[in-house]
Design an enzyme around this catalytic site. Structure first.
Site, PDB file in Angstrom:
ATOM      1  N   GLU A  12       8.742 -12.775  12.688  1.00 50.21           N
ATOM      2  CA  GLU A  12       8.188 -12.696  11.326  1.00 50.21           C
ATOM      3  C   GLU A  12       9.208 -13.226  10.328  1.00 50.21           C
ATOM      4  O   GLU A  12      10.370 -12.823  10.385  1.00 50.21           O
ATOM      5  CB  GLU A  12       7.804 -11.258  10.972  1.00 50.21           C
ATOM      6  CG  GLU A  12       6.658 -10.754  11.839  1.00 50.21           C
ATOM      7  CD  GLU A  12       6.125  -9.382  11.441  1.00 50.21           C
ATOM      8  OE1 GLU A  12       6.615  -8.800  10.458  1.00 50.21           O
ATOM      9  OE2 GLU A  12       5.217  -8.891  12.115  1.00 50.21           O
ATOM     10  N   HIS A  62       1.613  -9.155   7.774  1.00 48.03           N
ATOM     11  CA  HIS A  62       2.142  -7.786   7.908  1.00 48.03           C
ATOM     12  C   HIS A  62       1.818  -6.943   6.661  1.00 48.03           C
ATOM     13  O   HIS A  62       2.701  -6.457   5.960  1.00 48.03           O
ATOM     14  CB  HIS A  62       3.655  -7.807   8.165  1.00 48.03           C
ATOM     15  CG  HIS A  62       4.167  -6.578   8.855  1.00 48.03           C
ATOM     16  ND1 HIS A  62       5.158  -6.591   9.795  1.00 48.03           N
ATOM     17  CD2 HIS A  62       3.825  -5.265   8.737  1.00 48.03           C
ATOM     18  CE1 HIS A  62       5.416  -5.358  10.219  1.00 48.03           C
ATOM     19  NE2 HIS A  62       4.605  -4.530   9.571  1.00 48.03           N
TER      20      HIS A  62
HETATM   21  P1  NAD Z   1       2.743   7.164  16.630  1.00 46.75           P
HETATM   22  O1  NAD Z   1       4.100   7.373  17.190  1.00 46.75           O
HETATM   23  O2  NAD Z   1       2.131   8.238  15.792  1.00 46.75           O
HETATM   24  O3  NAD Z   1       1.704   6.855  17.816  1.00 46.75           O
HETATM   25  C1  NAD Z   1       1.997   5.985  18.845  1.00 46.75           C
HETATM   26  C2  NAD Z   1       1.274   6.486  20.085  1.00 46.75           C
HETATM   27  O4  NAD Z   1       1.412   5.508  21.113  1.00 46.75           O
HETATM   28  C3  NAD Z   1       1.838   7.814  20.634  1.00 46.75           C
HETATM   29  O5  NAD Z   1       0.813   8.806  20.669  1.00 46.75           O
HETATM   30  C4  NAD Z   1       2.317   7.447  22.029  1.00 46.75           C
HETATM   31  O6  NAD Z   1       2.119   8.495  22.982  1.00 46.75           O
HETATM   32  C5  NAD Z   1       1.451   6.235  22.328  1.00 46.75           C
HETATM   33  N1  NAD Z   1       1.937   5.396  23.419  1.00 46.75           N
HETATM   34  C6  NAD Z   1       3.212   5.165  23.808  1.00 46.75           C
HETATM   35  N2  NAD Z   1       3.227   4.337  24.878  1.00 46.75           N
HETATM   36  C7  NAD Z   1       1.940   4.043  25.170  1.00 46.75           C
HETATM   37  C8  NAD Z   1       1.307   3.235  26.157  1.00 46.75           C
HETATM   38  N3  NAD Z   1       2.013   2.577  27.102  1.00 46.75           N
HETATM   39  N4  NAD Z   1      -0.039   3.144  26.148  1.00 46.75           N
HETATM   40  C9  NAD Z   1      -0.784   3.806  25.223  1.00 46.75           C
HETATM   41  N5  NAD Z   1      -0.234   4.606  24.270  1.00 46.75           N
HETATM   42  C10 NAD Z   1       1.107   4.709  24.244  1.00 46.75           C
HETATM   43  O7  NAD Z   1       2.796   5.761  15.849  1.00 46.75           O
HETATM   44  P2  NAD Z   1       1.913   5.329  14.586  1.00 46.75           P
HETATM   45  O8  NAD Z   1       2.524   5.849  13.347  1.00 46.75           O
HETATM   46  O9  NAD Z   1       0.487   5.609  14.877  1.00 46.75           O
HETATM   47  O10 NAD Z   1       2.194   3.741  14.591  1.00 46.75           O
HETATM   48  C11 NAD Z   1       1.613   2.923  15.576  1.00 46.75           C
HETATM   49  C12 NAD Z   1       2.163   1.505  15.471  1.00 46.75           C
HETATM   50  O11 NAD Z   1       1.802   0.947  14.208  1.00 46.75           O
HETATM   51  C13 NAD Z   1       3.689   1.396  15.542  1.00 46.75           C
HETATM   52  O12 NAD Z   1       4.006   0.238  16.288  1.00 46.75           O
HETATM   53  C14 NAD Z   1       4.104   1.193  14.096  1.00 46.75           C
HETATM   54  O13 NAD Z   1       5.347   0.538  13.976  1.00 46.75           O
HETATM   55  C15 NAD Z   1       2.946   0.339  13.617  1.00 46.75           C
HETATM   56  N6  NAD Z   1       2.734   0.300  12.162  1.00 46.75           N
HETATM   57  C16 NAD Z   1       2.383  -0.908  11.620  1.00 46.75           C
HETATM   58  C17 NAD Z   1       2.119  -0.985  10.269  1.00 46.75           C
HETATM   59  C18 NAD Z   1       1.775  -2.311   9.638  1.00 46.75           C
HETATM   60  O14 NAD Z   1       2.164  -2.548   8.503  1.00 46.75           O
HETATM   61  N7  NAD Z   1       1.051  -3.192  10.299  1.00 46.75           N
HETATM   62  C19 NAD Z   1       2.211   0.161   9.461  1.00 46.75           C
HETATM   63  C20 NAD Z   1       2.561   1.375  10.055  1.00 46.75           C
HETATM   64  C21 NAD Z   1       2.826   1.439  11.420  1.00 46.75           C
HETATM   65  C1  MLT Z   2       6.094   0.176   9.202  1.00 44.84           C
HETATM   66  O1  MLT Z   2       6.714   0.170  10.259  1.00 44.84           O
HETATM   67  O2  MLT Z   2       6.214   1.086   8.361  1.00 44.84           O
HETATM   68  C2  MLT Z   2       5.134  -0.912   8.919  1.00 44.84           C
HETATM   69  O3  MLT Z   2       5.187  -1.925   9.850  1.00 44.84           O
HETATM   70  C3  MLT Z   2       5.149  -1.393   7.533  1.00 44.84           C
HETATM   71  C4  MLT Z   2       6.350  -2.135   7.118  1.00 44.84           C
HETATM   72  O4  MLT Z   2       7.236  -2.341   7.917  1.00 44.84           O
HETATM   73  O5  MLT Z   2       6.379  -2.534   5.976  1.00 44.84           O
END
Ligand code: NAD
Ligand code: MLT
Length: 283
Positions: A226, A248
Site C-alpha cells: 500500500e 484502505h
Molecule cells: P478480531 O481479532 O476481533 O477478529 C479476528 C478473528 O479472526 C478472531 O476471532 C480469530 O479467532 C479469527 N481467526 C484467526 N485465524 C483464523 C483463521 N485461520 N480462519 C478463520 N478465522 C481466524 O479482528 P477484527 O477487529 O474483527 O479485525 C479483522 C481484520 O480487519 C483485521 O485484519 C484488521 O486489521 C482488519 N481491519 C481493517 C480495517 C480497514 O480499514 N479495512 C479496519 C479495521 C480492521
Molecule cells: C486498522 O487496522 O485500524 C485499519 O486497517 C484502519 C487503518 O489502519 O487506518
C-alpha cells in the site's frame, strides 16, 4: 521519524501510515515506554523489536469495527449490483443497462472467515439482506445466532456465493483464500471481499481466477503493498473490470477516527494513572 525528535518522548501515538520500524525504535532512545496505535492492526509496528526493548505496544481495536463492517457490507452490495462500474459508465456518457445486470443477495450464501469484532457484525447485517451465512473461526464456539459455523474450510468453499475475510494477517492466514481454492474448490462465479489485510486473499491467484472466469468479482480495500499503484500485479488486479477497489477506507469515517483517538488516549491515561478509571484493552 526519529528526526522529529521522538527521543524526548515516553509515548508515541501513530495511525496506520507511520511505520514504527526497528530503526525508529532504536533511534527513540531510552525514554520511550509505549507505542500506541490509534486503530486495530499493529502491522506497521515492529512489535518484536518493541518487546525486546521493553516498550509496550497498545492499540484501539474496537473503535473502527463498525465502520469497517459497514464498508464491507457496501462492497458486497456493490459487487452484486455493479454499482461502481455502472456509475463510471454513465459518467462516461454510456447507458449500459444490460451490461450491469446483477444478482439478488437474498437466498445467496455468504462465507465469513473470521468471526471477531468485524466479521460477526458483517454476518448480522448481511443476514438481514436474506443471505445464508456460513462462518469459520477456529477460535470461537457456536455462539452467533445469524451464522452456521463450519468446522473445516473445505465444507465452506463449494457452498459460498460470496466470501469475505475478517482475520488478522498472520502466517497461517496468508493466502487463506488461495488461487487453488478459487480455481478448484469454489463455485464458478464466486465473489470475494477483502477489507481486512492484503495477502489474506492471494492476489496473484485472484487475478488468475478472475481472468479464467472462475471468480465473478472481487472487492478490495486492502493490498499486500500500500499504496498498490506502482506494483504491476496489483495495478493489473485493480484494473480488472470485475474488481472494485478502495484505498484502505475501512476506518475512514468521522466516527471511527474520533473513537480510536479517544480510546487510545484513554488507554495512555490508564497507563500513567491506574486510578483514572480508564482500562487497558487491545493487543
Ligand atoms: P478480531 O481479532 O476481533 O477478529 C479476528 C478473528 O479472526 C478472531 O476471532 C480469530 O479467532 C479469527 N481467526 C484467526 N485465524 C483464523 C483463521 N485461520 N480462519 C478463520 N478465522 C481466524 O479482528 P477484527 O477487529 O474483527 O479485525 C479483522 C481484520 O480487519 C483485521 O485484519 C484488521 O486489521 C482488519 N481491519 C481493517 C480495517 C480497514 O480499514 N479495512 C479496519 C479495521 C480492521
Ligand atoms: C486498522 O487496522 O485500524 C485499519 O486497517 C484502519 C487503518 O489502519 O487506518
Amino acid at each position: 521519524m526519529c528526526g522529529v525528535g521522538c527521543q524526548e518522548y515516553s509515548g508515541l501515538i501513530v495511525r496506520s501510515e507511520t511505520k514504527v520500524t526497528a530503526q525508529v525504535l532504536e533511534g527513540a532512545g531510552h525514554r520511550l515506554k509505549v507505542v500506541a496505535r490509534a486503530g486495530t492492526g499493529v502491522d506497521n509496528i515492529d512489535v518484536q523489536q518493541a518487546t525486546d526493548k521493553g516498550i509496550l505496544v497498545i492499540n484501539a481495536p474496537g473503535g473502527n469495527s463498525i465502520s469497517a463492517c459497514e464498508l464491507t457490507c457496501s462492497l458486497i452490495t456493490s459487487l452484486a449490483r455493479h454499482v461502481p462500474q455502472g456509475c463510471q459508465s454513465l459518467k462516461e456518457g454510456r447507458w449500459e443497462r444490460k451490461m450491469y445486470r446483477g444478482v439478488e443477495l437474498a437466498g445467496k450464501t455468504l462465507a465469513v472467515l473470521g468471526l471477531g469484532r468485524i466479521g460477526r457484525e458483517v454476518a448480522l447485517r448481511m443476514s438481514h439482506f436474506g443471505m445464508h451465512i456460513l462462518g469459520y473461526d477456529p477460535c470461537l464456539g457456536q455462539d452467533h445466532p445469524a451464522v452456521v459455523q463450519v468446522e473445516h474450510l473445505d465444507e465452506l468453499w463449494p457452498r459460498a456465493d460470496f466470501i469475505t475475510v475478517h482475520t488478522p494477517l498472520l502466517p497461517h492466514t496468508t493466502n487463506l483464500v488461495s488461487g487453488e481454492v478459487l480455481m478448484k474448490k469454489c463455485k464458478v462465479g464466486v465473489a470475494v471481499v477483502n477489507a481486512a489485510r492484503g495477502g489474506i486473499v492471494d492476489e496473484g491467484g485472484l487475478l488468475e481466477a478472475l481472468e479464467a472466469g472462475r471468480c465473478g468479482g472481487a472487492a478490495l480495500d486492502v493490498f499486500s503493498v500500500e499504496p498498490p499503484t506502482s506494483d504491476p500485479l496489483l495495478s493489473k488486479l485493480i484494473a480488472h473490470p470485475n474488481v472494485i477497489a478502495t484505498p484502505h477506507l475501512g476506518a475512514s469515517t468521522e466516527e471511527a477516527q474520533k473513537r480510536v483517538a479517544l480510546e487510545i488516549a484513554e488507554q495512555l491515561i490508564a497507563l500513567v494513572d491506574p486510578n483514572s478509571g480508564y482500562k487497558l484493552s487491545g493487543v
